[in-house]
Write a protein that holds these residues in place. Sequence first.
Motif, PDB file in Angstrom:
ATOM      1  N   GLY A  10       0.811  -1.213   0.000  1.00  0.00           N
ATOM      2  CA  GLY A  10       0.000   0.000   0.000  1.00  0.00           C
ATOM      3  C   GLY A  10       0.845   1.263   0.000  1.00  0.00           C
ATOM      4  N   VAL A  15      -0.269   6.794   4.432  1.00  0.00           N
ATOM      5  CA  VAL A  15       0.833   6.480   5.350  1.00  0.00           C
ATOM      6  C   VAL A  15       1.918   5.674   4.620  1.00  0.00           C
ATOM      7  CG1 VAL A  15       1.440   5.271   7.485  1.00  0.00           C
ATOM      8  CG2 VAL A  15      -0.746   6.494   7.346  1.00  0.00           C
ATOM      9  N   LYS A  39      -1.152   3.996 -11.168  1.00  0.00           N
ATOM     10  CA  LYS A  39      -1.032   4.899 -10.015  1.00  0.00           C
ATOM     11  C   LYS A  39       0.363   4.766  -9.389  1.00  0.00           C
ATOM     12  CE  LYS A  39      -3.381   5.929  -5.627  1.00  0.00           C
ATOM     13  NZ  LYS A  39      -4.509   5.585  -4.741  1.00  0.00           N
ATOM     14  N   ALA A  91      -4.560  -1.438   3.453  1.00  0.00           N
ATOM     15  CA  ALA A  91      -5.841  -1.781   4.076  1.00  0.00           C
ATOM     16  C   ALA A  91      -6.969  -1.044   3.374  1.00  0.00           C
ATOM     17  CB  ALA A  91      -5.824  -1.429   5.563  1.00  0.00           C
ATOM     18  N   VAL A 110      -8.620  -8.427   2.783  1.00  0.00           N
ATOM     19  CA  VAL A 110      -7.560  -7.480   2.388  1.00  0.00           C
ATOM     20  C   VAL A 110      -6.700  -7.078   3.601  1.00  0.00           C
ATOM     21  CG1 VAL A 110      -7.120  -5.126   1.530  1.00  0.00           C
ATOM     22  CG2 VAL A 110      -8.848  -6.575   0.420  1.00  0.00           C
ATOM     23  N   ALA A 138      -1.637  -1.503  12.278  1.00  0.00           N
ATOM     24  CA  ALA A 138      -2.949  -1.875  12.822  1.00  0.00           C
ATOM     25  C   ALA A 138      -3.730  -0.591  13.094  1.00  0.00           C
ATOM     26  CB  ALA A 138      -2.747  -2.710  14.089  1.00  0.00           C
ATOM     27  N   SER A 139      -4.475  -0.557  14.171  1.00  0.00           N
ATOM     28  CA  SER A 139      -5.220   0.659  14.504  1.00  0.00           C
ATOM     29  C   SER A 139      -5.718   0.581  15.937  1.00  0.00           C
ATOM     30  CB  SER A 139      -6.419   0.807  13.569  1.00  0.00           C
ATOM     31  OG  SER A 139      -7.199   1.913  13.962  1.00  0.00           O
ATOM     32  N   LYS A 166      -8.506  -5.124  12.193  1.00  0.00           N
ATOM     33  CA  LYS A 166      -7.377  -4.469  12.852  1.00  0.00           C
ATOM     34  C   LYS A 166      -6.990  -5.210  14.139  1.00  0.00           C
ATOM     35  CE  LYS A 166      -6.298  -2.375   9.790  1.00  0.00           C
ATOM     36  NZ  LYS A 166      -4.982  -2.115   9.209  1.00  0.00           N
ATOM     37  N   PRO A 192      -1.110   4.190  13.619  1.00  0.00           N
ATOM     38  CA  PRO A 192      -0.468   5.362  12.993  1.00  0.00           C
ATOM     39  C   PRO A 192      -1.055   6.693  13.418  1.00  0.00           C
ATOM     40  CG  PRO A 192      -2.002   4.357  11.449  1.00  0.00           C
ATOM     41  CD  PRO A 192      -2.053   3.510  12.699  1.00  0.00           C
ATOM     42  N   ILE A 199      -8.360   6.541   3.137  1.00  0.00           N
ATOM     43  CA  ILE A 199      -9.041   5.389   3.737  1.00  0.00           C
ATOM     44  C   ILE A 199     -10.463   5.745   4.183  1.00  0.00           C
ATOM     45  CG2 ILE A 199      -8.335   5.585   6.188  1.00  0.00           C
ATOM     46  CD1 ILE A 199      -7.631   2.365   5.502  1.00  0.00           C
TER      47      ILE A 199
END
Length: 279
Positions: A10, A15, A39, A91, A110, A138-139, A166, A192, A199
Amino acid sequence: MKNKIIIITGASSGVGRALAEGVLQRGGHLVMLTRDAEKTEAVRAELKAKTKSDKIDFIQADFDSFESVRKAAEKFKSKYDRLDILINNAATTNADFLKTENGIELTFAVNHLAPFLLTNLLLDTIKKSAPARIINVASNAHIKIDFDNLNGEKKFDPFLAYKYSKMANILFTFDLAEELRGTGITVNAVHPGVVNTAIYRQITGIQKLFLKIILPFAFTPEKSASYILPLIESEDFAGVSGKFLYKTVPLKIKQKGDLLADRRELRVLSKRLTGLGYL
Ligand SMILES: NC(=O)c1ccc[n+]([C@@H]2O[C@H](COP(=O)([O-])OP(=O)(O)OC[C@H]3O[C@@H](n4cnc5c(N)ncnc54)[C@H](OP(=O)(O)O)[C@@H]3O)[C@@H](O)[C@H]2O)c1
């Protein structure tokens, strides 16, 4: 970081892209593992112009498909015999209930299963490269997984699906860190921060209004990356493994009690769904 081989999934946006720039500025050899060739070529050209580095490779991988992940891992291994740092960053969020070609809810596939598969397929190369580091983005937006609803069986809620995925990133991190203890490979998860990125483009309704208010105060991707880059390069993190970190310090998991049963259930399920077999 000079000349280290570094995969960022990604890396075409947000990020991941900011991390890619940081890696190139520090002399790393970047492999962008991304889904959209056009892209990525545009981003690659911008990164090259900005950092004056041409150590930028691209391997196509669509995380909707295990076949694509497998091909990407094979391609990487045919080109490189080392992998010093793997950053699992890609993600998605999905407003609608969608399934992959493998019949799995898209967000879970994903955000967790694809990086789980990729990491396992690259593990022999990473082991040969020790000391090496794996970082899973993660988150703090995670929640205890309801294994009976992981594939949207009971009801599909976009936020819940994202939060399960996550939490899966965090459980996988703890599991792999333990498995790799003593090998010289560290595995950590990071939050992050709230970052103004693409996102959030799928978010609708009242949450969209909320985001309109908070996103102007969110981190830029570059600010967020500045807290993750020390985990990649600093000697302070050389032996640190099995942590969930935010701004380089440990963050509390939003699940009480023993994680072992969930870790085991997720591991068995992930191996079965990705075709890696049982453990
Ligand atoms: N932004 C936040 O506030 C926040 C908060 C907590 C955690 N995070 C985490 O931070 C990480 C980076 O997210 P971001 O905020 O930078 O989001 P982003 O700008 O949307 O970047 C997501 C990256 O994942 C890629 N991706 C999405 N679906 C994919 C698929 N099916 N196959 C392959 N690649 C795919 C995207 O590729 P394309 O460029 O082709 O779309 C993009 O490169 C994620 O793990 C996210 O969960 C973000």
